[in-house]
Motif scaffolding. Structure first.
Motif, PDB file in Angstrom:
ATOM      1  N   THR A 359       0.533  -1.328  -0.084  1.00 15.61           N
ATOM      2  CA  THR A 359      -0.006  -0.165   0.076  1.00 15.61           C
ATOM      3  C   THR A 359       0.852   1.308   0.086  1.00 15.61           C
ATOM      4  N   ALA A 360       0.230   2.483  -0.166  1.00 18.24           N
ATOM      5  CA  ALA A 360       0.961   3.676  -0.434  1.00 18.24           C
ATOM      6  C   ALA A 360       1.565   3.968   0.994  1.00 18.24           C
ATOM      7  N   ASP A 361       1.038   3.449   2.264  1.00 19.85           N
ATOM      8  CA  ASP A 361       2.030   3.882   3.463  1.00 19.85           C
ATOM      9  C   ASP A 361       2.754   2.868   3.694  1.00 19.85           C
ATOM     10  N   GLY A 362       3.036   1.606   2.738  1.00 20.13           N
ATOM     11  CA  GLY A 362       4.364   0.894   3.067  1.00 20.13           C
ATOM     12  C   GLY A 362       3.831  -0.342   3.659  1.00 20.13           C
ATOM     13  N   SER A 363       2.652  -0.681   3.938  1.00 25.20           N
ATOM     14  CA  SER A 363       2.388  -1.847   4.121  1.00 25.20           C
ATOM     15  C   SER A 363       2.524  -3.043   3.604  1.00 25.20           C
ATOM     16  N   LYS A 364       3.042  -4.147   3.987  1.00 21.98           N
ATOM     17  CA  LYS A 364       3.225  -5.381   3.279  1.00 21.98           C
ATOM     18  C   LYS A 364       2.809  -6.650   3.747  1.00 21.98           C
ATOM     19  N   GLN A 365       1.551  -6.533   3.985  1.00 24.78           N
ATOM     20  CA  GLN A 365       0.597  -7.809   5.020  1.00 24.78           C
ATOM     21  C   GLN A 365       0.660  -8.671   4.005  1.00 24.78           C
ATOM     22  N   ASN A 366       0.210  -8.785   2.479  1.00 21.57           N
ATOM     23  CA  ASN A 366      -0.068  -9.857   1.852  1.00 21.57           C
ATOM     24  C   ASN A 366       1.174  -9.945   0.943  1.00 21.57           C
ATOM     25  N   LEU A 367       2.264  -9.587   1.219  1.00 23.21           N
ATOM     26  CA  LEU A 367       3.373  -9.597   0.242  1.00 23.21           C
ATOM     27  C   LEU A 367       3.655 -11.203   0.047  1.00 23.21           C
ATOM     28  N   ASP A 368       4.082 -11.827   1.173  1.00 20.28           N
ATOM     29  CA  ASP A 368       4.590 -13.326   1.278  1.00 20.28           C
ATOM     30  C   ASP A 368       3.785 -14.059   0.473  1.00 20.28           C
ATOM     31  N   ASP A 369       2.284 -13.957   0.854  1.00 15.89           N
ATOM     32  CA  ASP A 369       1.455 -14.819   0.408  1.00 15.89           C
ATOM     33  C   ASP A 369       1.488 -14.664  -1.094  1.00 15.89           C
ATOM     34  N   THR A 370       1.150 -13.392  -1.690  1.00 13.11           N
ATOM     35  CA  THR A 370       1.301 -13.119  -3.185  1.00 13.11           C
ATOM     36  C   THR A 370       2.501 -13.697  -3.851  1.00 13.11           C
ATOM     37  N   ILE A 371       3.743 -13.706  -3.148  1.00 14.24           N
ATOM     38  CA  ILE A 371       4.911 -14.189  -3.872  1.00 14.24           C
ATOM     39  C   ILE A 371       4.816 -15.797  -4.156  1.00 14.24           C
ATOM     40  N   ILE A 394      -6.593 -27.571 -13.219  1.00 17.77           N
ATOM     41  CA  ILE A 394      -7.539 -26.580 -13.281  1.00 17.77           C
ATOM     42  C   ILE A 394      -8.106 -26.271 -11.920  1.00 17.77           C
ATOM     43  N   PRO A 395      -8.608 -27.093 -11.258  1.00 22.01           N
ATOM     44  CA  PRO A 395      -9.023 -26.491  -9.812  1.00 22.01           C
ATOM     45  C   PRO A 395      -8.124 -25.850  -9.092  1.00 22.01           C
ATOM     46  N   LEU A 396      -6.731 -26.015  -9.270  1.00 16.21           N
ATOM     47  CA  LEU A 396      -5.819 -25.238  -8.565  1.00 16.21           C
ATOM     48  C   LEU A 396      -5.802 -23.784  -9.015  1.00 16.21           C
ATOM     49  N   LEU A 397      -5.729 -23.820 -10.355  1.00 21.85           N
ATOM     50  CA  LEU A 397      -5.649 -22.519 -11.151  1.00 21.85           C
ATOM     51  C   LEU A 397      -6.925 -21.709 -10.717  1.00 21.85           C
ATOM     52  N   MET A 398      -8.199 -22.329 -10.823  1.00 23.10           N
ATOM     53  CA  MET A 398      -9.302 -21.783 -10.231  1.00 23.10           C
ATOM     54  C   MET A 398      -9.119 -20.980  -8.962  1.00 23.10           C
ATOM     55  N   GLU A 399      -8.409 -21.497  -8.070  1.00 24.70           N
ATOM     56  CA  GLU A 399      -8.387 -20.919  -6.637  1.00 24.70           C
ATOM     57  C   GLU A 399      -7.791 -19.664  -6.728  1.00 24.70           C
ATOM     58  N   TYR A 400      -6.470 -19.580  -7.668  1.00 27.50           N
ATOM     59  CA  TYR A 400      -5.796 -18.601  -7.587  1.00 27.50           C
ATOM     60  C   TYR A 400      -6.244 -17.367  -8.580  1.00 27.50           C
ATOM     61  N   ILE A 401      -7.246 -17.514  -9.394  1.00 24.25           N
ATOM     62  CA  ILE A 401      -7.976 -16.554 -10.189  1.00 24.25           C
ATOM     63  C   ILE A 401      -8.387 -15.785  -9.633  1.00 24.25           C
ATOM     64  N   ASN A 402      -8.701 -15.914  -8.144  1.00 25.54           N
ATOM     65  CA  ASN A 402      -9.488 -14.754  -7.369  1.00 25.54           C
ATOM     66  C   ASN A 402      -8.337 -13.484  -7.118  1.00 25.54           C
ATOM     67  N   MET A 403      -7.151 -13.704  -7.461  1.00 24.98           N
ATOM     68  CA  MET A 403      -6.229 -12.683  -7.319  1.00 24.98           C
ATOM     69  C   MET A 403      -6.072 -12.111  -8.657  1.00 24.98           C
ATOM     70  N   PRO A 404      -6.044 -10.805  -8.898  1.00 25.91           N
ATOM     71  CA  PRO A 404      -6.161  -9.901 -10.015  1.00 25.91           C
ATOM     72  C   PRO A 404      -4.823 -10.151 -10.680  1.00 25.91           C
ATOM     73  N   VAL A 405      -4.004  -9.886  -9.903  1.00 29.21           N
ATOM     74  CA  VAL A 405      -2.385 -10.045 -10.948  1.00 29.21           C
ATOM     75  C   VAL A 405      -2.244 -11.672 -11.447  1.00 29.21           C
ATOM     76  N   LEU A 406      -2.731 -12.553 -10.523  1.00 30.51           N
ATOM     77  CA  LEU A 406      -2.475 -13.769 -11.268  1.00 30.51           C
ATOM     78  C   LEU A 406      -3.635 -14.256 -12.240  1.00 30.51           C
ATOM     79  N   SER A 407      -4.803 -13.740 -12.360  1.00 29.57           N
ATOM     80  CA  SER A 407      -5.734 -13.832 -13.331  1.00 29.57           C
ATOM     81  C   SER A 407      -5.113 -13.211 -14.521  1.00 29.57           C
TER      82      SER A 407
END
Length: 570
Positions: A359-371, A394-407
Motif C-alpha cells: 500500500t501507499a503507506d508501505g504496508s506489506k501484509q499480503n506480500l509473502d502470500d502473493t509471492i 484446473i481446480p488449483l488455477l481456479m483458486e488463484y484466479i481470485n487474485m487479479p494479478v494472477l488472473s
C-alpha cells in the motif's frame, strides 16, 4: 409624395450657398458617389429571392433615400422572386401526403441544407459578420443540436475561421462542453478547453467500465491535441492525485493520457517523470526509462530495481505501477517461451508482488502470500501442461484466479497458447475447453479483465489454424459461445462492435448463430444503442429471408425496434 432626397444632385447644384469652384467640385464628386451606391442597392434588389433577405427592409430604405423610386423597388422584387423557399415547403407537404413522417422530412431538409452550406462555406465572408455585433441567428443555431453539429463540422474543416471559433466558444458558454470535447477547436482557446476538460473529467470519474472506455477516446483526443493542453491536463491531474492519494481512477486517466501522447512523441515519458518527482530516485528513473523505451526487460535493470525496493525505506510503490511496465514483467513470467534464469526469477516475482500488494503507506501484509502464489502459477505456466495433465490442475488455477494479478498472468499464458502457430492444433483439440473454462471464470470475477478476454478470443477467432473449413467453423462457433458469455456478463457494446466489424467478412452462418444466441438471452426494454447496433448487424445478413430456424425471434426484435422508433418520432 415628394421622393426627392434632401441631398440629391439638383438640390446641391441649386443651393445658394454653393459658389465657385467648390460648387463645381461638389457637383462633379457627389453625384458619382450617390449613383454608385444607388447601383449597388439596385443590384441587391435584383438578386434571386431578394425579398426573402432579412436585410431587405433596410436596403429598400437606403435605395429610396439615394433617389430610387418605390415602383422600381416593387418591380425589382417581383421580377427577382423565384420562390425557392415556397417550393421547398410544397415538396415537404407532398412528402407528408405520401406518408413520410414530419421528423424524416425535417431531417432530410436539414441535411440537404447542411450539404449546401458545407460546399459553399467561405470563411472569409463568414468573418465579416464581426464588423458589427454577432447576428441573432447564431444564438438560434446554438440552441438547436442539428445546427450545432454543422458548426462542429465546419470548425474542423476551417480551424482559422474567426466566426466559427467564436461560435464554438458561445456553445461552450451555453453548457454543451460534452459535445465539443472531440473538436480540435476546443483546445485552441483556453477558456473553451478548460470548461471541456473539467466537464469531461467530472463525467469520466462517474462512469462504469464500458461507458468509461467509450468516453475516454474523446477525452484523450481533446487533451492531446496540443502540447500545452496535454501539459495542463497532466499538471491538473497530478495536483488532484497528490491531494487524493487513493484516487486510482484519476491515476488511470493520467496513465491513459500518457500512453496516448507517447504514441505521438516519446519525450512525453520524460515529462511524466518530472511531474512524478521520480528524479529524486535516479536509479529507478534510469531503469524504468530503459525498460519502457525498449519494451523489453534486461536482467541488469531488474536487479537494480529489485535492490532499490529492498532498501529501507523503499521508494514509492507508484513507480512500479506503470501499466506498460507491469505488462512487460507479467509477460516475461507467464510466457512459456520466456526463459528467465532461475537465480534471478525471484526478482521478477518480487517486483510484481510488491507492485500489486504494498500500500501507499508501505504496508506489506499480503506480500509473502502473493509471492508464493505467483511462484506456483508461474511453475504451471512454464511447464505448459496438455490434456489430462492440464485438466488435473484446473481446480488449483481456479483458486488463484481470485487474485487479479494472477488472473492477468493466466490470461497472458492462455493468450499465448491460443495464438501459437507451432502447437495450435494440439491446443485446439485438447486444451481449448479448459482455456475457455478459465476465461469464463476470470470474466465473472474480474470485470476490468473483460476487454483483455475479448481481445484474446478475437485473436483466436481470426488466427489461421490451418484446419479444414468444417473444423474451423465448429471452433469459431465455440469461440462465439464464449463471446456471447462475455456479452451476458454486461460487456455488451464492445462485443457488438466486434461482431459488426466481422459481419461482412465471416461466414454468414456464424453471424446468424451469434444473433440467435443473443436474442435468446435478452429481453426488453433495450437501450437505444443496443437496438441500433444489433439492427445494423441483422440488416447486413438479413437472417429473416434465409433458412433461419429462429426467424420469429429476429422478427419480433425488429418489430419491437420499429414500434419503439415510431413512438419516439410522434
Amino acid at each position: 409624395m415628394n421622393t426627392t432626397p434632401p441631398h440629391s444632385p439638383r438640390s446641391t447644384i441649386d443651393s445658394p450657398t454653393s459658389t465657385g469652384s467648390s460648387t463645381n467640385n461638389g457637383s462633379a464628386g457627389q453625384p458619382n458617389t450617390q449613383i454608385s451606391a444607388k447601383d449597388k442597392y439596385e443590384q441587391l434588389l435584383q438578386v434571386s429571392d431578394s425579398i426573402m433577405s432579412v436585410e431587405m427592409p433596410n436596403q429598400m430604405k437606403e435605395y429610396i433615400s439615394l433617389g430610387g423610386q418605390p415602383h422600381d423597388v416593387i418591380r425589382f422584387l417581383s421580377d427577382s422572386y423565384k420562390g425557392y423557399a415556397q417550393m421547398c415547403n410544397l415538396i415537404c407537404h407532398w412528402l407528408k401526403l405520401t406518408g413520410v413522417s414530419d421528423t424524416d422530412v425535417s431531417d432530410s431538409l436539414a441535411n440537404h441544407l447542411k450539404d449546401i452550406i458545407i460546399t459553399k462555406f467561405d470563411p472569409k465572408k463568414a468573418d465579416t459578420i464581426f464588423s458589427s455585433s454577432p447576428p441573432q441567428w447564431l444564438d438560434e443555431m446554438i440552441t438547436d443540436q442539428k445546427w450545432r453539429s454543422l458548426i462542429y463540422q465546419l470548425s474542423e474543416d476551417h480551424k482559422n475561421c474567426l466566426m466559427l471559433n467564436f461560435a464554438v466558444q458561445r456553445i461552450s458558454d451555453a453548457g454543451y462542453q460534452n459535445e465539443i470535447a472531440s473538436l480540435s477547436t476546443a483546445s485552441t482557446y483556453f477558456s473553451v478547453f478548460n470548461k471541456v476538460f473539467l466537464d469531461s473529467l467530472c463525467n469520466l470519474i462517474k462512469l462504469d467500465e464500458i461507458s468509461f472506455r467509450q468516453s475516454l477516446d474523446e477525452f484523450k483526443k481533446v487533451c492531446c491535441q496540443h502540447q500545452h493542453t496535454y501539459l495542463y491536463a497532466q499538471a491538473t491531474l497530478q495536483n488532484l492525485i497528490r491531494s487524493n492519494p487513493n484516487a486510482y481512477n484519476l491515476k488511470r486517466i493520467s496513465q491513459e493520457l500518457e500512453n496516448e501522447a507517447m504514441s505521438k512523441n516519446k519525450i512525453v515519458q520524460r515529462i511524466s517523470y518530472m511531474m512524478s518527482d521520480i528524479s529524486a530516485y535516479p536509479v529507478i528513473a534510469s531503469c524504468i526509462t530503459a525498460l519502457l523505451t525498449s519494451n523489453t526487460t534486461t536482467t541488469g535493470d531488474i536487479i537494480k530495481l529489485y535492490n532499490e525496493y529492498c532498501k529501507v525505506p523503499p521508494p514509492p510503490v507508484d513507480y512500479l505501477r506503470y501499466p506498460n511496465l507491469l505488462e512487460i514483467l507479467i509477460n516475461d513470467l507467464f510466457n512459456p517461451q520466456k526463459n528467465i534464469q532461475q537465480q534471478h526469477r525471484g526478482k521478477w516475482i518480487y517486483l510484481i508482488a510488491y507492485s500489486t500488494t504494498v500500500t501507499a503507506d508501505g504496508s506489506k501484509q499480503n506480500l509473502d502470500d502473493t509471492i508464493k502464489a505467483i511462484e506456483k502459477v508461474h511453475q504451471i505456466c512454464q511447464s505448459n501442461p496438455v490434456g489430462s495433465e492440464l485438466q488435473s490442475i484446473i481446480p488449483l488455477l481456479m483458486e488463484y484466479i481470485n487474485m487479479p494479478v494472477l488472473s492477468m498472468g493466466i490470461l497472458h499464458w492462455i493468450r499465448f497458447n491460443l495464438t501459437d502457430s507451432v502447437n495450435i492444433s494440439t491446443y485446439n483439440t485438447l486444451n481449448s475447453p479448459f482455456y475457455f473454462e478459465l476465461l469464463r471464470e476470470i470474466c465473472l470475477k474480474h470485470s476490468l479483465h473483460r476487454s483483455v478476454i475479448l481481445t484474446t478470443l478475437v485473436e483466436h477467432f481470426e488466427f489461421d489454424m490451418g484446419l479444414d473449413s468444417l473444423q474451423t467453423l465448429e471452433i469459431r462457433k465455440t469461440i462465439l459461445d464464449n463471446i456471447v458469455f462475455i456479452f451476458a456478463c454486461g460487456f455488451v457494446i464492445p462485443v457488438l462492435d466486434v461482431i459488426k466489424e466481422w459481419a461482412s467478412k465471416i461466414d454468414p452462418s456464424l453471424t446468424r448463430y451469434f444473433i440467435n444466441q443473443v436474442l435468446d438471452i435478452v429481453e426488453p426494454p433495450y437501450s437505444t444503442e443496443f437496438m441500433s447496433k444489433m439492427t445494423s448487424i441483422i440488416e447486413m445478413i438479413n437472417p429473416i429471408s434465409s433458412n433461419n430456424e429462429n426467424k420469429e425471434l429476429v422478427s419480433n426484435f425488429i418489430d419491437y425496434c420499429k414500434q419503439y422508433n415510431n413512438s419516439n418520432n410522434k
